[in-house]
Write a protein that holds these residues in place. Sequence first.
Motif, mmCIF file in Angstrom:
data_model
loop_
_atom_site.group_PDB
_atom_site.id
_atom_site.type_symbol
_atom_site.label_atom_id
_atom_site.label_comp_id
_atom_site.label_asym_id
_atom_site.label_seq_id
_atom_site.Cartn_x
_atom_site.Cartn_y
_atom_site.Cartn_z
ATOM 1 N N VAL A 1 0.852 -1.191 0.000
ATOM 2 C CA VAL A 1 0.000 0.000 0.000
ATOM 3 C C VAL A 1 0.890 1.245 0.000
ATOM 4 O O VAL A 1 1.803 1.367 0.827
ATOM 5 C CB VAL A 1 -0.932 -0.002 1.228
ATOM 6 N N HIS A 2 0.624 2.181 -0.917
ATOM 7 C CA HIS A 2 1.497 3.348 -1.047
ATOM 8 C C HIS A 2 0.763 4.503 -1.714
ATOM 9 O O HIS A 2 -0.296 4.337 -2.314
ATOM 10 C CB HIS A 2 2.740 3.001 -1.877
ATOM 11 N N ILE A 3 1.365 5.678 -1.614
ATOM 12 C CA ILE A 3 0.903 6.895 -2.289
ATOM 13 C C ILE A 3 2.081 7.468 -3.066
ATOM 14 O O ILE A 3 3.200 7.558 -2.547
ATOM 15 C CB ILE A 3 0.390 7.944 -1.278
ATOM 16 N N HIS A 4 1.846 7.855 -4.317
ATOM 17 C CA HIS A 4 2.877 8.496 -5.132
ATOM 18 C C HIS A 4 2.888 10.000 -4.873
ATOM 19 O O HIS A 4 1.852 10.595 -4.564
ATOM 20 C CB HIS A 4 2.598 8.271 -6.621
ATOM 21 N N GLN B 1 7.501 8.074 -2.954
ATOM 22 C CA GLN B 1 6.317 7.351 -2.529
ATOM 23 C C GLN B 1 6.242 7.358 -1.012
ATOM 24 O O GLN B 1 7.269 7.408 -0.332
ATOM 25 C CB GLN B 1 6.349 5.908 -3.046
ATOM 26 N N PHE B 2 5.015 7.314 -0.500
ATOM 27 C CA PHE B 2 4.774 7.214 0.935
ATOM 28 C C PHE B 2 4.184 5.837 1.234
ATOM 29 O O PHE B 2 3.408 5.294 0.437
ATOM 30 C CB PHE B 2 3.811 8.305 1.398
ATOM 31 N N PHE B 3 4.519 5.296 2.415
ATOM 32 C CA PHE B 3 4.144 3.925 2.748
ATOM 33 C C PHE B 3 3.424 3.846 4.093
ATOM 34 O O PHE B 3 3.538 4.745 4.930
ATOM 35 C CB PHE B 3 5.393 3.042 2.768
ATOM 36 N N PHE B 4 2.705 2.733 4.297
ATOM 37 C CA PHE B 4 1.897 2.516 5.488
ATOM 38 C C PHE B 4 2.377 1.263 6.219
ATOM 39 O O PHE B 4 2.672 0.247 5.577
ATOM 40 C CB PHE B 4 0.425 2.341 5.105
ATOM 41 N N ASP B 5 2.432 1.331 7.552
ATOM 42 C CA ASP B 5 2.897 0.168 8.306
ATOM 43 C C ASP B 5 1.887 -0.974 8.219
ATOM 44 O O ASP B 5 0.700 -0.773 7.957
ATOM 45 C CB ASP B 5 3.175 0.543 9.764
ATOM 46 N N GLU B 6 2.374 -2.188 8.444
ATOM 47 C CA GLU B 6 1.566 -3.393 8.269
ATOM 48 C C GLU B 6 0.373 -3.456 9.219
ATOM 49 O O GLU B 6 -0.711 -3.897 8.839
ATOM 50 C CB GLU B 6 2.439 -4.632 8.469
ATOM 51 N N SER C 1 -12.168 -5.118 2.416
ATOM 52 C CA SER C 1 -12.304 -6.525 2.788
ATOM 53 C C SER C 1 -12.847 -7.383 1.656
ATOM 54 O O SER C 1 -12.777 -8.613 1.718
ATOM 55 C CB SER C 1 -13.220 -6.654 4.012
ATOM 56 N N THR C 2 -13.387 -6.764 0.600
ATOM 57 C CA THR C 2 -13.927 -7.536 -0.524
ATOM 58 C C THR C 2 -12.880 -7.810 -1.599
ATOM 59 O O THR C 2 -13.156 -8.523 -2.563
ATOM 60 C CB THR C 2 -15.117 -6.802 -1.173
ATOM 61 N N SER C 3 -11.683 -7.245 -1.457
ATOM 62 C CA SER C 3 -10.643 -7.454 -2.459
ATOM 63 C C SER C 3 -10.184 -8.907 -2.460
ATOM 64 O O SER C 3 -9.999 -9.523 -1.406
ATOM 65 C CB SER C 3 -9.443 -6.548 -2.177
ATOM 66 N N THR C 4 -9.982 -9.456 -3.647
ATOM 67 C CA THR C 4 -9.483 -10.826 -3.789
ATOM 68 C C THR C 4 -8.029 -10.856 -4.256
ATOM 69 O O THR C 4 -7.497 -11.913 -4.577
ATOM 70 C CB THR C 4 -10.349 -11.602 -4.795
ATOM 71 N N THR C 5 -7.387 -9.691 -4.305
ATOM 72 C CA THR C 5 -5.997 -9.600 -4.748
ATOM 73 C C THR C 5 -5.044 -9.973 -3.622
ATOM 74 O O THR C 5 -5.189 -9.490 -2.492
ATOM 75 C CB THR C 5 -5.667 -8.175 -5.218
ATOM 76 N N GLU C 6 -4.071 -10.817 -3.923
ATOM 77 C CA GLU C 6 -3.053 -11.155 -2.930
ATOM 78 C C GLU C 6 -2.235 -9.909 -2.618
ATOM 79 O O GLU C 6 -1.756 -9.225 -3.520
ATOM 80 C CB GLU C 6 -2.138 -12.259 -3.455
ATOM 81 N N ARG C 7 -2.068 -9.624 -1.333
ATOM 82 C CA ARG C 7 -1.412 -8.385 -0.930
ATOM 83 C C ARG C 7 0.083 -8.583 -0.716
ATOM 84 O O ARG C 7 0.519 -9.560 -0.122
ATOM 85 C CB ARG C 7 -2.056 -7.858 0.364
ATOM 86 N N THR C 8 0.877 -7.643 -1.217
ATOM 87 C CA THR C 8 2.317 -7.612 -0.971
ATOM 88 C C THR C 8 2.564 -6.832 0.315
ATOM 89 O O THR C 8 2.067 -5.716 0.471
ATOM 90 C CB THR C 8 3.059 -6.936 -2.140
ATOM 91 N N THR C 9 3.318 -7.405 1.244
ATOM 92 C CA THR C 9 3.577 -6.729 2.513
ATOM 93 C C THR C 9 4.668 -5.677 2.350
ATOM 94 O O THR C 9 5.384 -5.638 1.344
ATOM 95 C CB THR C 9 4.004 -7.729 3.594
ATOM 96 N N LEU C 10 4.817 -4.853 3.377
ATOM 97 C CA LEU C 10 5.842 -3.810 3.363
ATOM 98 C C LEU C 10 7.234 -4.429 3.243
ATOM 99 O O LEU C 10 8.094 -3.923 2.513
ATOM 100 C CB LEU C 10 5.733 -2.976 4.643
#
Length: 220
Positions: free
Chosen positions: A107-110, A134-139, A152-161
Amino acid sequence: MIDSETCKPVSNAAVDIWHCDALGLYSGYESFSGGGGGTPPTDAPSGTPTDVPSGTPTGEPPSGGGGGGHEEPTSDTRYLRGTWRTDRKGFVTFKTIFPGWYQGRCVHIHTKVHVSGEWTDAGYEGGTTCHTGQFFFDEETVLLSAEVEPYSTSTTERTTLDEDTIYDQSGTTGGLLKLKYKKNDIAKGVLATITVGVDPEATNTGTDDSVQPGASASAS
């Protein structure tokens, strides 16, 4: 925002931010985005805000990694993109949603910072881009947000920080945001702050693969 050499505030700079929606879609680049299905948010912003320059988005579509390159927009939709100026103390504030995620990226912001240009009725014109990052968010915060609809409805596998190929694991120096919110009710909102140090004399468009995209920053 401060000058990385003098530590003085950088005023009247134009700061861009852009990020994907709750399901991993970027406005203008929906066909490129790696969103993961689910139920789209019904209150997603639409159209162009009155205080944001219109026209072609400055941000590239997601590619699952770093590097430069630019693709032309595939639609005219514009949301979750904004530009505003820093005040005389170097502060700038944006109100947006918590970003979602797409395949291959955490998860990030450009962001981009422009200086030496001119503010007009159409937005910010001319000048140079002195910072791209880019800015980042803690896990912990991302996991809490993932429990709230529509995330919560997303089915995409998430990449961790820790797994991300762009974040350099250097904390606030690498763009990690300082976050404040109610842990028992994150849906009420998250306040994110960071102090970014830039070199106003530099040119950094982010199109060179060798450019480190992380922000030079410290939490405030």
